[in-house]
Design a protein around this motif. Sequence first.
Motif, mmCIF file in Angstrom:
data_model
loop_
_atom_site.group_PDB
_atom_site.id
_atom_site.type_symbol
_atom_site.label_atom_id
_atom_site.label_comp_id
_atom_site.label_asym_id
_atom_site.label_seq_id
_atom_site.Cartn_x
_atom_site.Cartn_y
_atom_site.Cartn_z
ATOM 1 N N ASP A 175 -21.915 4.474 25.957
ATOM 2 C CA ASP A 175 -20.838 5.290 25.519
ATOM 3 C C ASP A 175 -20.045 5.875 27.022
ATOM 4 O O ASP A 175 -18.828 5.689 26.964
ATOM 5 C CB ASP A 175 -20.968 6.831 24.886
ATOM 6 C CG ASP A 175 -21.577 6.345 23.258
ATOM 7 O OD1 ASP A 175 -21.293 5.341 22.763
ATOM 8 O OD2 ASP A 175 -22.301 7.316 22.583
ATOM 9 N N GLN A 176 -20.861 6.138 28.112
ATOM 10 C CA GLN A 176 -20.214 6.472 29.203
ATOM 11 C C GLN A 176 -19.486 5.386 29.672
ATOM 12 O O GLN A 176 -18.359 5.381 30.548
ATOM 13 C CB GLN A 176 -21.202 7.074 30.244
ATOM 14 C CG GLN A 176 -21.570 8.414 29.986
ATOM 15 C CD GLN A 176 -22.695 9.198 30.541
ATOM 16 O OE1 GLN A 176 -23.759 8.313 31.060
ATOM 17 N NE2 GLN A 176 -22.628 10.145 31.283
ATOM 18 N N TYR A 201 -15.482 4.992 16.749
ATOM 19 C CA TYR A 201 -14.768 5.315 17.881
ATOM 20 C C TYR A 201 -13.860 6.378 17.578
ATOM 21 O O TYR A 201 -13.336 6.649 16.644
ATOM 22 C CB TYR A 201 -14.113 3.812 18.348
ATOM 23 C CG TYR A 201 -15.124 2.865 18.474
ATOM 24 C CD1 TYR A 201 -15.750 2.665 19.591
ATOM 25 C CD2 TYR A 201 -15.211 1.838 17.694
ATOM 26 C CE1 TYR A 201 -16.951 1.821 19.945
ATOM 27 C CE2 TYR A 201 -16.276 0.995 17.550
ATOM 28 C CZ TYR A 201 -16.924 0.820 19.005
ATOM 29 O OH TYR A 201 -17.954 -0.287 19.078
ATOM 30 N N ARG A 240 -18.181 2.712 28.098
ATOM 31 C CA ARG A 240 -16.842 2.487 27.573
ATOM 32 C C ARG A 240 -15.962 3.507 27.974
ATOM 33 O O ARG A 240 -14.731 3.076 28.156
ATOM 34 C CB ARG A 240 -17.213 2.611 25.908
ATOM 35 C CG ARG A 240 -16.038 2.306 25.121
ATOM 36 C CD ARG A 240 -16.465 2.227 23.582
ATOM 37 N NE ARG A 240 -16.987 3.529 23.128
ATOM 38 C CZ ARG A 240 -18.012 3.759 22.745
ATOM 39 N NH1 ARG A 240 -18.916 2.933 23.080
ATOM 40 N NH2 ARG A 240 -18.744 4.965 22.413
ATOM 41 N N TYR A 263 -18.966 -2.733 25.230
ATOM 42 C CA TYR A 263 -19.851 -1.580 24.959
ATOM 43 C C TYR A 263 -19.627 -0.885 23.829
ATOM 44 O O TYR A 263 -19.043 0.173 23.739
ATOM 45 C CB TYR A 263 -19.339 -0.703 26.165
ATOM 46 C CG TYR A 263 -19.661 -1.355 27.726
ATOM 47 C CD1 TYR A 263 -20.906 -1.023 28.128
ATOM 48 C CD2 TYR A 263 -18.473 -1.614 28.404
ATOM 49 C CE1 TYR A 263 -21.086 -1.847 29.468
ATOM 50 C CE2 TYR A 263 -18.976 -2.223 29.612
ATOM 51 C CZ TYR A 263 -20.052 -2.478 30.283
ATOM 52 O OH TYR A 263 -20.332 -2.887 31.330
ATOM 53 N N SER A 307 -20.124 1.026 20.373
ATOM 54 C CA SER A 307 -20.999 2.521 19.736
ATOM 55 C C SER A 307 -22.022 2.073 18.972
ATOM 56 O O SER A 307 -21.917 1.143 18.187
ATOM 57 C CB SER A 307 -19.801 3.035 19.030
ATOM 58 O OG SER A 307 -20.344 4.327 18.161
ATOM 59 N N ARG A 313 -14.624 -2.194 23.693
ATOM 60 C CA ARG A 313 -15.610 -1.851 22.509
ATOM 61 C C ARG A 313 -16.464 -3.018 22.484
ATOM 62 O O ARG A 313 -17.652 -2.733 21.769
ATOM 63 C CB ARG A 313 -14.909 -1.557 21.313
ATOM 64 C CG ARG A 313 -14.114 -0.098 21.609
ATOM 65 C CD ARG A 313 -13.502 -0.089 20.122
ATOM 66 N NE ARG A 313 -12.794 1.432 20.325
ATOM 67 C CZ ARG A 313 -11.976 1.725 19.263
ATOM 68 N NH1 ARG A 313 -11.476 1.150 18.361
ATOM 69 N NH2 ARG A 313 -11.048 3.045 19.746
#
Length: 172
Positions: A112-113, A159, A115, A152, A154, A149
């Motif tokens: 997440d970081q 999102y 992305r 990386y 989720s 996305r």
Amino acid sequence: MEEAPTQQQPMSQASERQRAMETWWCTCLHCHKMHTELESLCCTEWDIVMPQLEHVEHSADEMTSALRCITEYTGFPPLLSRSVLDVFFHLPKVNWKRRPRPEGPGGTLTVDQCRLVAYRVVLEWILKGEKLGRHNRKVLPSCVVWSIRERYPSSSGQYVGFKEAEQAFGLI
């Protein structure tokens, strides 16, 4: 007997098609359906000056003048490498609301970081020093968002989408 004219929308409004959850507006052929009109943007219609993109070669004799998608530009993929994202994450010039720490195993960035940082890296690359801020924010094109996305993803498949500055800074 003549019928009374029906009240119509102005021509410009009546002819506008909805973009959200559609892709008819994409000309780079890499965009995905987005949830909002604002985010339904192709790189070929972005209002930011982009690097000169190479022409796509179809055969030895034929060359098209159509621009390629920015995600196919040779400078784009290296921006998404973990090492670039890690360096950018730690740069003091990055104005995070709070100084975040890598939250992944062994002090690494989480997916997440990565992305979130990738979105900022791409904007920095494109803007070449132009400053963004509270009232000067830019939406990334759908093709760029989905390229990031896909690299990386989720873990939940959910999102956040484009957020204004106050909302976005709290995410990292």
